[in-house]
Design an enzyme around this catalytic site. Structure first.
Site, mmCIF file in Angstrom:
data_model
loop_
_atom_site.group_PDB
_atom_site.id
_atom_site.type_symbol
_atom_site.label_atom_id
_atom_site.label_comp_id
_atom_site.label_asym_id
_atom_site.label_seq_id
_atom_site.Cartn_x
_atom_site.Cartn_y
_atom_site.Cartn_z
ATOM 1 C CG HIS A 79 23.813 18.284 -27.569
ATOM 2 N ND1 HIS A 79 24.166 18.854 -26.384
ATOM 3 C CD2 HIS A 79 23.519 16.993 -27.285
ATOM 4 C CE1 HIS A 79 24.099 17.954 -25.420
ATOM 5 N NE2 HIS A 79 23.706 16.819 -25.941
ATOM 6 C CB CYS A 96 14.660 33.982 -38.929
ATOM 7 S SG CYS A 96 15.199 35.297 -37.816
#
Length: 555
Positions: free
Chosen positions: A185, A488
């Protein structure tokens, strides 16, 4: 000192360390009234949830949607009735409320860490809940951000979502954490705020307040007491990179016009309009599992259709690659995965979950197809591609392709995350309309190393020649069969590595939106033959560090 650079930029300033959590006294007596103490614990958990909700709302008011989503999840943790019941039970057994909360949360944290991957990264979110509740119960100030009265480089073991969501970008010049990985995060918020940041820098634990440092978020370098000429050189290099990025726009292509689609990674539930407003060619990875997490039951067909329809409409006919549910391992779901699976990373995850629950995949494919039909019925266009995660063989790829096309989906492919899929690339590619390489998982399975363990970062470096050889196999198979090959994973957003990937046969790159401009510029100044030469240089290197250095030197 070195770590993992997660947000490019150069910051110079004095260190200010994050305030430490309150110490929990070891000798607190058992409560006289266990009922009152249990009530106090429940109220403190509820108050923590309310405070985190308030911070989430404040983050949204400042346009920090990613921070708000993380805070929302943390607030849900604080209000988890299982957690509250466990803490209350520990109180009735004679534990002080502070000890009960700490013990209960430690148990939850251990479960998340054992799961690994995405959930291991969320373990730090529980620390923020614990620190807030413990401080409330002890009646002491909450830990948090320093306020030295001048701009500073924030240094910490790790940052909670509440910390990162309330950063003052005028005061915090850069961020350095000892823990964390590229998908933590802290990394997510630093990117969204544009603050130069390094995570996973264990050596930073020795830094003290006031020490002058330079943070280079591009290469993960932390310099102590940097000389003026070094600071100037680093800043000039970053300014040149920004200028180069600003000079190029539009579709991705090499200097001689070879097209390379530049796409963004997007989570279902994130704001599609914001992502679509950028100078990108579409979505290369739509993470649909975010629709399923933090739920007791699967989203309904209507809920899924609505979410997909909004995303397809926002991108107005641009390519959107949808990855079907990637559950299991680090993303367990109570209604789908086995909590007692002995080795979930090597177990029933990704597409394999459809072996046990085919109805969930069937509902998802129906919802995607219905969303495409609805957008087109409204007069729009939807260039939707669908791919399955955790495919290991060509036979599996063929079965998924047949299933998806039976639902009316036109373009169907698969992820390449398992070494077996790359080693059998010729057969795999022939079963698909396209393939997309997930370098994060492919790295961890190739090197038998958890990709979120900071101490294993050297093994998981995307410049590892062994990983690049697997990518080369897939690229060659795609070129031979005229089949698109995308990347990706985190590697796609590295402007130094991107030309190497193109040289290996990759035809599209999908990344965080903040990385697109730099990657576009890196490709625009090199021809396809130059990209191939750089790829050969990287493949010939003895290790990741040597490959990176050789490509950088070759220009």
């Amino acid at each position: 000192m070195r770590g993992v650079g997660v947000c490019a930029g150069v910051a110079v300033g004095p260190v200010a360390r994050l305030g430490l959590p309150a110490a929990v006294p070891a000798d607190l007596p058992a409560p006289d009234d266990v009922t009152a103490e249990a009530t106090r614990v429940r109220e403190a958990l509820s108050a923590a949830g309310d405070a985190l909700d308030a911070r989430a709302a404040a983050a949204r008011e400042h346009g920090r949607d990613e921070a708000a989503q993380i805070l929302d999840a943390q607030a849900m943790m604080a209000r988890d009735f299982v957690l509250a019941d466990r803490a209350a039970a520990l109180v009735t057994e004679g534990n002080a409320g502070v000890h009960a909360v700490s013990t209960a949360l430690a148990g939850f944290r251990a479960q998340l860490e054992a799961a690994g991957g995405y959930l291991a990264e969320r373990a730090a979110d529980l620390d923020g809940v614990r620190d807030r509740v413990v401080s409330t119960l002890l009646g002491v100030p909450l830990p948090g951000l320093p306020d030295p009265g001048h701009p500073y480089v924030l240094v910490a073991e790790d940052l909670t979502p509440a910390d990162t969501a309330t950063l003052d970008t005028g005061a915090v010049l850069g961020i350095v954490t000892a823990a964390g990985g590229a998908t933590s995060h802290t990394a997510i918020i630093a990117k969204s705020l544009g603050i130069p940041a390094i995570v996973g820098c264990r050596a930073s634990e020795s830094l003290t307040d006031g020490t002058a440092v330079l943070v280079d978020g591009a290469d993960g370098t932390l310099l102590i007491d940097p000389q003026d000429d070094v600071v100037a050189t680093r800043r000039e290099a970053f300014a040149a990179r920004r200028a180069l990025a600003a000079a190029h726009s539009g579709p991705g292509r090499t200097k001689d016009g070879h097209p390379v689609k530049l796409l963004v990674n997007l989570g279902a539930g994130e704001d599609p309009a914001t992502a679509a407003a950028g100078d990108v060619e579409g979505v290369g990875l739509l993470r649909t599992e975010l629709l399923y997490l933090d739920r007791a039951t699967a989203p309904t067909f209507d809920e899924q259709t609505k979410a997909y329809r909004e995303i397809f409409a926002a991108f107005g006919g641009r390519k959107v690659v949808v990855r079907t549910l990637d559950a299991g391992a680090d993303k367990p779901l109570p209604f789908l995965t086995d909590p007692d699976e002995p080795n979930p990373a090597l177990g029933v995850r990704g597409w394999r979950t459809s072996w046990r629950h085919p109805d969930l995949l069937d509902d998802q494919l129906r919802a995607i197809a219905a969303a495409v039909t609805a957008v087109e019925a409204d007069g729009g266009a939807a260039d939707v591609w669908v791919m399955a995660p955790m495919i290991a063989t060509a036979g599996e790829a063929a079965r998924f392709a047949a299933d998806a096309k039976a639902h009316g989906l036109r373009t169907v492919g698969t992820m390449v995350e398992v070494p077996a899929a790359a080693l059998a690339a010729d057969a795999l590619v022939s079963a698909c309309d396209f393939v997309s390489i997930g370098t994060n998982d492919l790295s961890q399975y190739t090197f038998a190393a958890d990709r979120l363990q900071s101490e294993l970062a050297g093994l998981l470096d995307p410049w590892q020649p062994a990983l690049l050889r697997l990518i080369q196999m897939v690229g060659a198979a795609g070129a031979a069969q005229d089949t698109p090959v995308g990347v990706c994973g985190e590697a796609a957003g590295d402007p130094l590595l991107a030309p190497v990937l193109v040289g290996l046969g990759v035809t599209s790159l999908s990344m965080a939106s903040g990385s697109v401009a730099d990657v576009r510029a890196a490709l625009a100044i090199r021809t396809l033959d130059e990209c191939r030469a750089l790829a050969a240089t990287a493949l010939a290197a003895a290790d990741a560090a040597a490959g990176r250095a050789a490509v950088a030197a070759a220009g």
